[in-house]
Design a protein around this motif. Sequence first.
Motif, PDB file in Angstrom:
ATOM      1  N   ALA A  25      -0.764   0.439 -14.026  1.00 33.96           N
ATOM      2  CA  ALA A  25       0.371   0.102 -13.535  1.00 33.96           C
ATOM      3  C   ALA A  25       1.403  -0.797 -12.854  1.00 33.96           C
ATOM      4  O   ALA A  25       2.414  -1.897 -12.747  1.00 33.96           O
ATOM      5  N   PHE A  26       0.443  -1.676 -12.064  1.00 35.75           N
ATOM      6  CA  PHE A  26       0.610  -2.842 -11.813  1.00 35.75           C
ATOM      7  C   PHE A  26       0.889  -4.300 -12.590  1.00 35.75           C
ATOM      8  O   PHE A  26       1.742  -4.355 -12.974  1.00 35.75           O
ATOM      9  N   ALA A  27      -0.318  -3.479 -13.867  1.00 40.47           N
ATOM     10  CA  ALA A  27      -0.427  -5.281 -14.653  1.00 40.47           C
ATOM     11  C   ALA A  27       0.826  -5.322 -15.448  1.00 40.47           C
ATOM     12  O   ALA A  27       1.514  -5.635 -15.798  1.00 40.47           O
ATOM     13  N   ASP A  28       1.364  -3.702 -16.094  1.00 40.27           N
ATOM     14  CA  ASP A  28       2.725  -3.329 -16.166  1.00 40.27           C
ATOM     15  C   ASP A  28       4.133  -3.821 -16.137  1.00 40.27           C
ATOM     16  O   ASP A  28       4.877  -4.134 -16.401  1.00 40.27           O
ATOM     17  N   GLU A  29       3.752  -4.311 -14.782  1.00 41.70           N
ATOM     18  CA  GLU A  29       4.807  -4.371 -14.032  1.00 41.70           C
ATOM     19  C   GLU A  29       4.799  -6.111 -13.663  1.00 41.70           C
ATOM     20  O   GLU A  29       5.992  -6.674 -13.172  1.00 41.70           O
ATOM     21  N   GLY A  30       4.427  -6.564 -14.236  1.00 45.95           N
ATOM     22  CA  GLY A  30       3.580  -8.282 -14.304  1.00 45.95           C
ATOM     23  C   GLY A  30       3.069  -8.520 -13.074  1.00 45.95           C
ATOM     24  O   GLY A  30       3.177  -9.862 -13.737  1.00 45.95           O
ATOM     25  N   ALA A  31       1.946  -7.946 -12.201  1.00 43.50           N
ATOM     26  CA  ALA A  31       1.861  -8.550 -10.662  1.00 43.50           C
ATOM     27  C   ALA A  31      -0.166  -8.777 -12.172  1.00 43.50           C
ATOM     28  O   ALA A  31      -0.663  -9.017 -12.795  1.00 43.50           O
ATOM     29  N   VAL A  32      -0.788 -10.094 -11.028  1.00 45.06           N
ATOM     30  CA  VAL A  32      -1.773 -10.185 -11.795  1.00 45.06           C
ATOM     31  C   VAL A  32      -2.640 -10.367 -10.576  1.00 45.06           C
ATOM     32  O   VAL A  32      -2.449 -10.265  -9.840  1.00 45.06           O
ATOM     33  N   ASP A  33      -4.018 -11.006 -10.647  1.00 46.45           N
ATOM     34  CA  ASP A  33      -5.351 -10.695  -9.370  1.00 46.45           C
ATOM     35  C   ASP A  33      -5.004  -9.362  -8.183  1.00 46.45           C
ATOM     36  O   ASP A  33      -5.139  -9.676  -7.663  1.00 46.45           O
ATOM     37  N   VAL A  34      -4.992  -8.128  -9.362  1.00 52.17           N
ATOM     38  CA  VAL A  34      -4.891  -7.142  -8.878  1.00 52.17           C
ATOM     39  C   VAL A  34      -6.074  -6.355  -8.120  1.00 52.17           C
ATOM     40  O   VAL A  34      -7.150  -6.314  -8.811  1.00 52.17           O
ATOM     41  N   LEU A  35      -6.448  -6.001  -7.105  1.00 53.00           N
ATOM     42  CA  LEU A  35      -7.196  -5.456  -6.399  1.00 53.00           C
ATOM     43  C   LEU A  35      -7.016  -4.339  -5.691  1.00 53.00           C
ATOM     44  O   LEU A  35      -5.775  -4.381  -4.544  1.00 53.00           O
ATOM     45  N   SER A  36      -7.462  -3.376  -6.191  1.00 57.23           N
ATOM     46  CA  SER A  36      -7.255  -1.890  -5.115  1.00 57.23           C
ATOM     47  C   SER A  36      -8.849  -1.844  -4.080  1.00 57.23           C
ATOM     48  O   SER A  36      -9.694  -2.114  -4.544  1.00 57.23           O
ATOM     49  N   HIS A  37      -7.570  -1.609  -3.128  1.00 63.77           N
ATOM     50  CA  HIS A  37      -9.323  -1.899  -1.774  1.00 63.77           C
ATOM     51  C   HIS A  37      -9.522  -1.009  -1.502  1.00 63.77           C
ATOM     52  O   HIS A  37      -8.777   0.259  -1.207  1.00 63.77           O
ATOM     53  N   GLN A  38     -10.659  -0.002  -1.428  1.00 65.74           N
ATOM     54  CA  GLN A  38     -10.886   1.108  -1.120  1.00 65.74           C
ATOM     55  C   GLN A  38     -10.623   2.383  -1.410  1.00 65.74           C
ATOM     56  O   GLN A  38      -9.223   1.991  -3.113  1.00 65.74           O
ATOM     57  N   GLY A  39     -10.127   3.888  -1.371  1.00 66.91           N
ATOM     58  CA  GLY A  39      -9.116   4.276  -2.063  1.00 66.91           C
ATOM     59  C   GLY A  39      -8.114   4.948  -1.484  1.00 66.91           C
ATOM     60  O   GLY A  39      -7.808   5.899  -1.329  1.00 66.91           O
ATOM     61  N   ASN A  40      -7.321   4.270  -0.320  1.00 68.11           N
ATOM     62  CA  ASN A  40      -6.566   4.843   0.082  1.00 68.11           C
ATOM     63  C   ASN A  40      -5.252   3.818  -0.240  1.00 68.11           C
ATOM     64  O   ASN A  40      -3.837   4.256   0.703  1.00 68.11           O
ATOM     65  N   GLY A  41      -5.345   3.990  -1.443  1.00 66.08           N
ATOM     66  CA  GLY A  41      -3.907   3.050  -1.312  1.00 66.08           C
ATOM     67  C   GLY A  41      -3.209   2.039  -1.273  1.00 66.08           C
ATOM     68  O   GLY A  41      -2.170   1.435  -0.740  1.00 66.08           O
ATOM     69  N   THR A  42      -4.733   0.573  -0.776  1.00 67.76           N
ATOM     70  CA  THR A  42      -4.315  -0.240  -0.112  1.00 67.76           C
ATOM     71  C   THR A  42      -4.193  -1.472  -1.785  1.00 67.76           C
ATOM     72  O   THR A  42      -5.986  -1.450  -2.241  1.00 67.76           O
ATOM     73  N   SER A  52      10.417  -9.740  -6.514  1.00 70.04           N
ATOM     74  CA  SER A  52       9.732 -10.192  -4.699  1.00 70.04           C
ATOM     75  C   SER A  52       9.283  -8.730  -5.198  1.00 70.04           C
ATOM     76  O   SER A  52       8.679  -8.141  -6.203  1.00 70.04           O
ATOM     77  N   PRO A  53       8.029  -9.394  -4.535  1.00 73.11           N
ATOM     78  CA  PRO A  53       6.874  -8.037  -4.324  1.00 73.11           C
ATOM     79  C   PRO A  53       7.180  -7.317  -3.745  1.00 73.11           C
ATOM     80  O   PRO A  53       6.418  -6.035  -4.726  1.00 73.11           O
ATOM     81  N   GLN A  54       8.170  -6.364  -2.985  1.00 72.61           N
ATOM     82  CA  GLN A  54       8.822  -5.667  -3.118  1.00 72.61           C
ATOM     83  C   GLN A  54       8.919  -4.912  -4.021  1.00 72.61           C
ATOM     84  O   GLN A  54       8.754  -3.261  -4.339  1.00 72.61           O
ATOM     85  N   ASP A  55      10.220  -5.035  -5.154  1.00 65.41           N
ATOM     86  CA  ASP A  55      10.719  -4.801  -5.775  1.00 65.41           C
ATOM     87  C   ASP A  55       9.518  -4.563  -7.180  1.00 65.41           C
ATOM     88  O   ASP A  55       9.131  -3.466  -7.866  1.00 65.41           O
ATOM     89  N   LEU A  56       8.511  -5.132  -6.822  1.00 63.18           N
ATOM     90  CA  LEU A  56       7.641  -4.639  -8.046  1.00 63.18           C
ATOM     91  C   LEU A  56       6.423  -3.907  -7.267  1.00 63.18           C
ATOM     92  O   LEU A  56       6.848  -2.839  -8.117  1.00 63.18           O
ATOM     93  N   ALA A  57       6.259  -3.517  -6.616  1.00 60.46           N
ATOM     94  CA  ALA A  57       6.098  -2.187  -5.835  1.00 60.46           C
ATOM     95  C   ALA A  57       6.724  -0.698  -5.700  1.00 60.46           C
ATOM     96  O   ALA A  57       5.777  -0.110  -6.537  1.00 60.46           O
ATOM     97  N   ASP A  58       8.147  -0.860  -5.778  1.00 63.03           N
ATOM     98  CA  ASP A  58       8.622   0.284  -6.291  1.00 63.03           C
ATOM     99  C   ASP A  58       8.648   0.403  -7.534  1.00 63.03           C
ATOM    100  O   ASP A  58       8.456   1.702  -7.919  1.00 63.03           O
ATOM    101  N   ALA A  59       8.821   0.014  -8.496  1.00 63.09           N
ATOM    102  CA  ALA A  59       9.160  -0.526  -9.446  1.00 63.09           C
ATOM    103  C   ALA A  59       7.551   0.086 -10.246  1.00 63.09           C
ATOM    104  O   ALA A  59       7.456   1.170 -10.854  1.00 63.09           O
ATOM    105  N   VAL A  60       6.466  -0.331  -9.968  1.00 61.23           N
ATOM    106  CA  VAL A  60       4.807   0.577 -10.253  1.00 61.23           C
ATOM    107  C   VAL A  60       4.886   2.167  -9.248  1.00 61.23           C
ATOM    108  O   VAL A  60       4.769   3.017 -10.227  1.00 61.23           O
ATOM    109  N   VAL A  61       5.269   2.179  -8.411  1.00 64.22           N
ATOM    110  CA  VAL A  61       5.467   3.901  -7.763  1.00 64.22           C
ATOM    111  C   VAL A  61       6.139   4.221  -8.690  1.00 64.22           C
ATOM    112  O   VAL A  61       6.475   6.279  -9.026  1.00 64.22           O
ATOM    113  N   THR A  62       7.790   4.127  -9.202  1.00 62.88           N
ATOM    114  CA  THR A  62       8.159   4.419 -10.278  1.00 62.88           C
ATOM    115  C   THR A  62       7.554   5.596 -11.818  1.00 62.88           C
ATOM    116  O   THR A  62       7.666   5.941 -11.966  1.00 62.88           O
ATOM    117  N   ARG A  63       6.090   4.385 -11.778  1.00 65.48           N
ATOM    118  CA  ARG A  63       5.719   4.779 -13.327  1.00 65.48           C
ATOM    119  C   ARG A  63       4.721   5.598 -12.564  1.00 65.48           C
ATOM    120  O   ARG A  63       4.308   6.192 -13.884  1.00 65.48           O
TER     121      ARG A  63
END
Length: 169
Positions: A25-42, A52-63
């Motif tokens: 979902a992050f990649a589909d929104e154009g994010a790069v160097d994406v790293l999921s840290h632990q399993g808690n949504g970080t 904006s990074p917030q707009d990108l993250a909100d779009a991830v939620v929508t996806r």
Amino acid sequence: MQVAFFRNLNLGQRRSPSRVQLLAAFADEGAVDVLSHQGNGTVAFRHPVGRSPQDLADAVVTRLGPLCEYDDVVLVRAVDWLRDLGLASYPDGCELTLMDGPGPFPEPLPWEPDRGEVTVLAAGARHAIVLNHRDRRSNGTPVVEWRLGVPATSRGAGTVLRLLERLER
């Protein structure tokens, strides 16, 4: 580099994506160097220029909604901002509670609500550093949400410090 803190997202659990779905979902929104840290949504990521990074993250939620029914809050903070908090200087058992508050934190600090579960050691309009009075308990989120009336999410200081260390490698 930015960090997205998803509220109530636990990878692979009901109404939460898998790690693969989250990263895609992050990649589909154009994010790069994406790293999921632990399993808690970080999730650490770089966002494209002009978005904006917030707009990108909100779009991830929508996806994520159609994939797993995830539909909650995500709060984004810059890595440099997180470093500047100085979390390592706080006592063990502290957590970082993030929110987009209505203004400056309204209580004198340190503040211990009548509930007696936590002491808010430091705070601003976008965060609180909370000392939990019981080991392995997380009370920053409910206390901040109760006091400010805005959604919040918390991570243990150790979680954030390990992420910052991981990003420095």
